[in-house]
Design an enzyme around this catalytic site. Structure first.
Site, short mmCIF file in Angstrom:
data_model
loop_
_atom_site.label_atom_id
_atom_site.label_comp_id
_atom_site.label_asym_id
_atom_site.label_seq_id
_atom_site.Cartn_x
_atom_site.Cartn_y
_atom_site.Cartn_z
N SER A 199 -3.96 7.72 -4.04
CA SER A 199 -3.14 8.47 -4.98
C SER A 199 -1.67 8.59 -4.61
CB SER A 199 -3.72 9.87 -5.17
OG SER A 199 -4.97 9.81 -5.82
N ILE A 200 -1.35 8.33 -3.35
CA ILE A 200 0.06 8.36 -2.96
C ILE A 200 0.86 7.31 -3.75
CG2 ILE A 200 -0.02 6.66 -1.06
CD1 ILE A 200 1.43 8.82 0.64
#
Length: 483
Positions: A199-200
């Site tokens: 998700s970064i």
């Protein structure tokens, strides 16, 4: 960068022997092996290759030289030489690298900067700040132990100059030795390995959407499952409300919401945007060990959806950090460097200043209202993004094996530095409720690093207002306590 010497040559001696004057070469080799530790096979090879002037051992210690002399063998001579000595030992070992016994660079900056080092009459000045390096290594070491991680790493980058102030990879090794201890590793996980970062990576999906004006941050996005792209089901890590604002999609890290926003741009524009950020090409720095990114040849709707939340694309962490810095520094492309710089880089523009500002505000929102709360440092206004990605094994995603990470910037209004921490296969514990996500493993480590390096790097800390306790306790209670 502060004048501290990390590696230099020290004078030593090499031992040689004239084998033609020996009465019994086999006995001489056994005696030499007993005091030097050089194996008989190596000595036999040396004696055969140079029958009149064979090498015994290079880079002798004073004690070893005395031991050789006390053998009383004829024909031994000592020649002046140099030994590369790494004054910091394990600290910054993966960045500096090593040289061979002959003094030739074989890894790290010793290899990447070999020509510059040989040509220079003055010390080669690196971007590394040893104070920051030691803090980074210390903090990721604490987290790796706390969460029983297989490996860990971290980076501190100046988002304007591109200088790498610190880069750490655990497990590390002792560069002054010619062997590895159990558990040591020469692999620099921040540059030599590539990962699906999870998700970064949503930083880039949202940057693209804001830049192309395909989403308004206060727009409501339906995220109720199930959601399919073609026949691929997209899900979220935890149950979320059926509708979230776009800003909350980012703050709560919804895969469904991110994939829906990315679909408005499409795979072709997504690929062009990531290429502009340098994420689809090998990163070029002074460090030679740099892994190439991995991404699908067939890049259509499904691939665009999964890549938007960091699956289906593998990059090394330094490449990610460089791209993220390019988003938050005002929107100009940054290329990492290990040389000390005197001015900001003037890279090409990748997003507008307005997009950069909005993304900084979104990153701050993650820390104040989303998954990155544990990275906050009072007075430094940290912004950042969490990442938690299941690791791929044998064509599918493994259970309970993940890459957890956090990228933090400070201060978010005008960031100076980006701090990145990654945990490889961390395990949850009682304090985290069994969770091992980026928000509970990597984010706290980033917060601790920022708290310690901020004052060292001269980043002003805002005054933190005292908490308002008026009305918290009835006035009579104070009177009662004072009596």
């Amino acid at each position: 960068r502060t004048g501290m010497i990390v590696t230099r040559d020290l004078p030593v001696e090499d031992a040689y022997i004239n084998t033609s004057v020996l009465d019994d070469q086999a006995e001489a080799m056994r005696a030499i092996s007993s005091v030097t530790g050089v194996r008989m096979e190596t000595l036999k090879k040396n004696f055969s290759a140079q029958p009149k002037y064979a090498a015994i051992r290079q880079q002798l210690t004073p004690d070893m030289k005395d031991a050789i002399m006390h053998l009383g063998l004829p024909g031994i001579t000592f020649e002046p030489s140099y030994k590369r000595y790494y004054l910091m030992g394990r600290t910054v070992a993966h960045v500096i690298g090593q040289v061979s016994l002959d003094g030739n660079g074989v890894s790290g900056l010793e290899l990447g900067l070999e020509k510059a080092i040989r040509k220079s009459d003055t010390p080669v000045v690196l971007s590394i700040d040893m104070r920051v390096q030691e803090i980074l290594e210390h903090e990721i070491g604490i987290s790796a132990k706390e969460f029983q991680a297989k490996a860990a790493g971290g980076i501190v980058l100046d988002v304007h100059t591109g200088e790498v102030l610190a880069l750490a990879s655990l497990p590390d090794y002792e560069p002054n030795q010619r062997f590895l201890l159990q558990g040591d590793s020469t692999v620099n996980r921040m540059t030599q390995d590539v990962y699906e970062l999870g998700s970064i990576f949503k930083i880039f999906a949202f940057s693209e959407a804001v830049e192309e004006n395909t989403v308004q941050l206060d727009e409501m996005i339906p995220i109720a499952p199930p959601f399919y792209v073609a026949k691929t089901k997209i899900g979220d890590f935890e149950k979320l409300p059926p509708v979230l604002s776009a800003a909350m999609v980012f703050a709560e890290s919804s895969n469904i919401g991110t994939a829906k926003i990315e679909a408005r741009s499409g795979s072709r524009r997504q690929r062009a945007f990531l290429k502009r950020l340098g994420l689809l090409d090998p990163l070029k720095t002074e460090l030679p060990e740099m892994a190439r990114p991995l991404y699908p040849r067939h890049w259509e709707d499904v691939e665009a959806a999964t890549i938007s939340f960091g699956q289906g694309i593998n990059v090394n962490p330094l490449s990610f950090v460089a791209a993220a810095a390019s988003i938050v520094n005002g929107g100009t492309r940054i290329r990492p460097t290990f040389f000390k710089q005197s001015k900001p880089q003037e890279g090409e523009r990748v997003v507008t200043e307005e997009t950069s500002r909005k993304m900084r505000e979104l990153l701050r929102f993650v820390v104040t209202n989303g998954t990155g709360r544990k990275a906050d440092v009072p007075g430094y206004d940290v912004g950042g993004k969490t990442g938690t990605a299941d690791k791929s094994e044998n064509g599918s995603y493994a259970l309970n094996k993940r890459i957890s990470s956090f990228a933090g910037i400070f201060p978010y209004e005008d960031p100076k530095y980006l701090v990145y921490v990654m945990m490889d296969e961390p395990h949850g514990n009682k304090a985290t409720g069994g969770f091992a996500t980026g928000g509970v493993t990597a984010a706290p480590a980033v917060g601790r690093v920022i708290k310690k390096i901020g004052p060292i790097l001269g980043v002003a800390r805002k005054p933190v207002p005292a908490p308002d306790i008026s009305g918290a306790v009835p006035a009579g209670e104070f009177v009662k306590f004072s009596q």
